[in-house]
Design a protein around this motif. Structure first.
Motif, PDB file in Angstrom:
ATOM      1  N   PRO A  36       0.985  -1.044  -0.091  1.00 20.28           N
ATOM      2  CA  PRO A  36       0.009   0.067   0.044  1.00 20.28           C
ATOM      3  C   PRO A  36       0.710   1.149   0.072  1.00 20.28           C
ATOM      4  N   VAL A  37       1.953   1.153   0.766  1.00 16.90           N
ATOM      5  CA  VAL A  37       2.900   2.241   0.913  1.00 16.90           C
ATOM      6  C   VAL A  37       4.142   1.855   0.163  1.00 16.90           C
ATOM      7  N   ARG A  38       4.342   2.541  -1.235  1.00 14.07           N
ATOM      8  CA  ARG A  38       5.445   1.927  -1.975  1.00 14.07           C
ATOM      9  C   ARG A  38       6.808   2.536  -1.741  1.00 14.07           C
ATOM     10  N   ARG A  39       7.227   2.344  -0.428  1.00 12.89           N
ATOM     11  CA  ARG A  39       8.537   3.036  -0.027  1.00 12.89           C
ATOM     12  C   ARG A  39       9.590   2.182   0.768  1.00 12.89           C
ATOM     13  N   ALA A  40      10.710   1.934   0.611  1.00 11.96           N
ATOM     14  CA  ALA A  40      11.583   1.114   1.432  1.00 11.96           C
ATOM     15  C   ALA A  40      12.839   1.967   1.545  1.00 11.96           C
ATOM     16  N   PRO A  41      13.556   1.753   2.657  1.00 14.44           N
ATOM     17  CA  PRO A  41      14.849   2.526   2.811  1.00 14.44           C
ATOM     18  C   PRO A  41      16.320   2.118   2.316  1.00 14.44           C
ATOM     19  N   PRO A  42      16.579   1.372   1.517  1.00 14.37           N
ATOM     20  CA  PRO A  42      17.917   1.004   1.302  1.00 14.37           C
ATOM     21  C   PRO A  42      18.816   1.953   0.648  1.00 14.37           C
ATOM     22  N   LEU A  43      18.170   3.043   0.031  1.00 16.59           N
ATOM     23  CA  LEU A  43      18.781   3.849  -0.680  1.00 16.59           C
ATOM     24  C   LEU A  43      18.844   5.337   0.001  1.00 16.59           C
ATOM     25  N   ARG A  44      18.403   5.250   1.230  1.00 14.78           N
ATOM     26  CA  ARG A  44      18.235   6.520   2.093  1.00 14.78           C
ATOM     27  C   ARG A  44      19.488   7.240   2.405  1.00 14.78           C
ATOM     28  N   GLY A  45      19.570   8.707   1.903  1.00 12.57           N
ATOM     29  CA  GLY A  45      20.916   9.191   2.160  1.00 12.57           C
ATOM     30  C   GLY A  45      21.905   9.121   0.805  1.00 12.57           C
ATOM     31  N   ARG A  46      21.186   8.245  -0.010  1.00 15.14           N
ATOM     32  CA  ARG A  46      22.197   8.274  -1.491  1.00 15.14           C
ATOM     33  C   ARG A  46      21.426   9.215  -2.451  1.00 15.14           C
ATOM     34  N   THR A  47      22.229   9.452  -3.534  1.00 13.47           N
ATOM     35  CA  THR A  47      21.722  10.415  -4.577  1.00 13.47           C
ATOM     36  C   THR A  47      22.128   9.830  -5.986  1.00 13.47           C
ATOM     37  N   VAL A  48      21.038   9.589  -6.773  1.00 18.55           N
ATOM     38  CA  VAL A  48      20.984   8.989  -7.961  1.00 18.55           C
ATOM     39  C   VAL A  48      20.783  10.340  -8.931  1.00 18.55           C
ATOM     40  N   VAL A  49      21.657  10.426 -10.135  1.00 19.48           N
ATOM     41  CA  VAL A  49      21.645  11.422 -10.984  1.00 19.48           C
ATOM     42  C   VAL A  49      21.194  10.885 -12.316  1.00 19.48           C
TER      43      VAL A  49
END
Length: 315
Positions: A36-49
């Motif tokens: 229902p909430v499509r969010r998980a934290p594995p890339l928290r703090g990472r930046t994707v360009v």
């Protein structure tokens, strides 16, 4: 297996185990996308360009959704209106990307080999989102995942790829992803749109060329139609789009030659009425929309394997 690759530039030198690892990880990402909430934290703090020097909607949005779903920050750079459009060199663009401090650079470029150039000059992980006629590895992986989900084990399954093979980075990447999984590929299309060596019988391992589409489709386990660009006709490689459609277009009658329920796929965008009829594109066999959904999951899997932390708990 322990993931060791720093970049995803092509899959031509990947082992079967590496491809399977991506597909297995994709299965976990499909589960995240079903929440229902499509969010998980594995890339928290990472930046994707996202550096798209070539126009794109489907692939760019797919990568952006993938990164945001894994809680990454996203920076978008497009050619339109940027320094690239004003003539900035690729080397200067790399310096800009480096200054942005991205952990991952997702790159689409009209020149074959451009992602390799960038990967050698940045500390970030680089994912090739399509370079010239060379490769589109994430498309190949998502097509492999989609076919495996539909057909099960791909060993001894025969998949037809039809269309403009010579100019298609998708065709090359599909071959690179499917053959190691045990599939065999039948290539079909106009001889003028095939690499000269391939139409003379020197096709890559696991592939054959059959110019007669009806024979190619007979008993096949699935088909992938490629987009036909109008400039091929304008360049004298085809007599007309109408002639191409008559001989190599996917129709209901043609797809009925395949095994019952054999899937129909297309990387998009589709020219309905040219390489594929509308009733086939949106029919019961079509997995085109599934490909789009799976594209987000595959790109999530690659981002996770490259720079993610080992948790998929909901944030």
């Amino acid at each position: 297996m322990r993931w060791t690759r720093r970049h995803v530039l092509d899959t031509d030198d990947w082992s079967t185990e590496e491809i399977q690892a991506v597909l297995d990880t994709t299965g976990a990402m499909v589960e995240v996308l079903s929440r229902p909430v499509r969010r998980a934290p594995p890339l928290r703090g990472r930046t994707v360009v996202l550096f798209f020097a070539e126009s794109s909607t489907r692939t760019r949005v797919s990568f952006e959704l993938a990164a945001r779903t894994l809680s990454a920050d996203v920076v978008n750079i497009s050619a339109s209106g940027s320094s690239v459009e004003k003539g900035e060199s690729l080397y200067d663009t790399v310096r800009t990307l480096q200054a942005l401090g991205g952990d991952v650079v997702v790159m689409r470029h009209g020149s074959s080999g451009a992602p390799y150039f960038v990967s050698e000059r940045t500390d970030a992980a680089v994912i090739n989102a399509g370079d010239g006629w060379h490769a589109h590895p994430t498309q190949g992986l998502l097509d492999a995942y989609t076919l495996r989900a539909a057909l099960g084990d791909l060993a001894k399954k025969r998949i037809v790829i039809v269309g403009d093979i010579v100019h298609s980075r998708v065709a090359r990447s599909d071959i690179n992803a499917l053959v190691p999984l045990g599939a065999t590929i039948t290539l079909s299309g106009p001889p003028t749109l095939m690499p000269s060596a391939w139409r003379c019988g020197q096709t890559p391992a696991g592939t054959t060329y059959e110019p007669d589409l009806d024979r190619a489709l007979d008993g096949a386990d699935g088909v992938i139609a490629l987009r036909l660009q109008k400039e091929r006709q304008e360049g004298g490689l085809l007599p007309s789009l109408r002639e191409y459609t008559r001989v190599w277009g996917l129709t209901e009658a043609r797809v009925s030659l395949m095994r019952p329920g054999a899937p129909v796929m297309h990387p998009g965008p589709m020219n309905e009425g040219v390489e594929i009829d509308a009733d086939v594109a949106h029919g019961a066999r079509s997995l085109v929309e599934r490909q789009v959904t799976n594209g987000v999951a595959v790109r999530m899997a690659l981002l996770y394997l490259l720079v993610g932390t080992p948790t998929l708990e909901a944030s």
